[in-house]
Structures are given as C-alpha cells and as structure tokens.
Design an enzyme around this catalytic site. Sequence first.
Site, PDB file in Angstrom:
ATOM      1  N   ASP A  12       0.850  -1.191   0.000  1.00 42.19           N
ATOM      2  CA  ASP A  12       0.000   0.000   0.000  1.00 42.19           C
ATOM      3  C   ASP A  12       0.893   1.252   0.000  1.00 42.19           C
ATOM      4  O   ASP A  12       2.030   1.207   0.453  1.00 42.19           O
ATOM      5  CB  ASP A  12      -0.880  -0.047   1.255  1.00 42.19           C
ATOM      6  CG  ASP A  12      -1.624   1.235   1.485  1.00 42.19           C
ATOM      7  OD1 ASP A  12      -2.346   1.668   0.567  1.00 42.19           O
ATOM      8  OD2 ASP A  12      -1.470   1.827   2.579  1.00 42.19           O
ATOM      9  N   ASP A  14      -0.133   5.096   0.787  1.00 35.94           N
ATOM     10  CA  ASP A  14      -0.300   6.109   1.832  1.00 35.94           C
ATOM     11  C   ASP A  14      -0.436   5.460   3.215  1.00 35.94           C
ATOM     12  O   ASP A  14      -1.298   4.616   3.437  1.00 35.94           O
ATOM     13  CB  ASP A  14      -1.532   6.973   1.525  1.00 35.94           C
ATOM     14  CG  ASP A  14      -1.434   7.636   0.146  1.00 35.94           C
ATOM     15  OD1 ASP A  14      -0.300   7.856  -0.333  1.00 35.94           O
ATOM     16  OD2 ASP A  14      -2.487   7.912  -0.450  1.00 35.94           O
TER      17      ASP A  14
END
Length: 191
Positions: A12, A14
């Site tokens: 991922d 952020d």
Amino acid sequence: MTPTFERAVFVDRDGTLIEEVGYLDRVERVSFFPWTVAAVRALNRAGLAVVMVSNQSGLARGFFAESVVHDVHRRIADLLDAGAAHIDAYYYCPHHPDGKVPGLGITCECRKPARGLVDRAIREFGIDPKRSFVIGDRWVDVGLARAIGAKGVLVRTGYGDVEERMPPLGMTADAVVDNLVAASSWILNTL
Ligand SMILES: [Mg+2]
Ligand SMILES: [Zn+2]
C-alpha cells in the site's frame, strides 16, 4: 523484456510506504518514513517483486489530477533510486462509486479489497498470488490478501494503530507489526 517473479509483495502507498497526509494532492507532500528505502531494498535483494497497490479515490472525487499521481510516483521512484531500491510497478485505482468525475465514479474491479490491481501484476509478471504478500495500514489491505490467498500484514503506521483496535468481524492479519521495515523482516523470515 518484463522480468518474471514467482512472488510479490503488494505494498500500500499512503500510510505504509509513505506518510499518511490525507489526500495527497501535491508532490511536495510526499514524505518517506526513515525506514522506507531500507525496507524496499531488502525485498528487492530477496528477489521479490515489489508492487505498489493504492486506492486513489481523490481522482474520482476530482480532488487532484492524474498528473499529480504520476508526479508522486516519480518522486517516490527517485527517492528509492537514490538508495539503490526500486518498486517494480505502480498500480492505483482511480475509481470510487461516489465520484463525480465522468468515467471514474463507478463501482470497479480494482478498488481494494477487490483484486483487479493484483490481477494486472499476475498478467505482467507471472506472479503466484498464493505465494505472495500484502502490506498495508488498513483492513482493506488485509482483505485484499484474503481475496488473493496471500499473507496479509497490517502495519501500525498511517491508520494502522486505529485499525488494529477495530478489526472487521472475522478478519485477522497474518501479522501486525510496527511499520514497513518490520513487515519486510517478517516476510523475509517466512520465506
Ligand atoms: Mg494506506
Ligand atoms: Zn478501480
């Protein structure tokens, strides 16, 4: 020629790879954690594909343009490159069902926890998802791991410390660790 990889680590963006800053609408707001480069480099050296998978609903909502996303990924690539690390592919979902931007305000197959972005990586690199991993700061990331039969690691950075305290019913991570470098070590220890 595109290299082939047996295993991937789907990371991922952020709150996991870089600091969570809300909607990341300017490249100047990209902020690495102190361990980001070392963590990615360790995965590179172990021969794993490192594939970023990111939900960017800010595009569907019209908060920023696609060029911003590309600039952010170029910035991430430059910072990694300076530390002899790299990400093999940058994939993102620009959709959201509530989005007002034409073409993007849809229910799609690629918004995590749906597996569309992973399926792209499978086509591109020949990855076996069942021998792969997902690292993220939200339960949708662990949900993606469940959807593809991979191992899912929740990190406590970003929203992770809050998420850890409220798991969805029946959802557990294979590991919950402090950050990306701890997740990378956990993965390398399971190989
Ligand atoms: Mg995140
Ligand atoms: Zn999508």
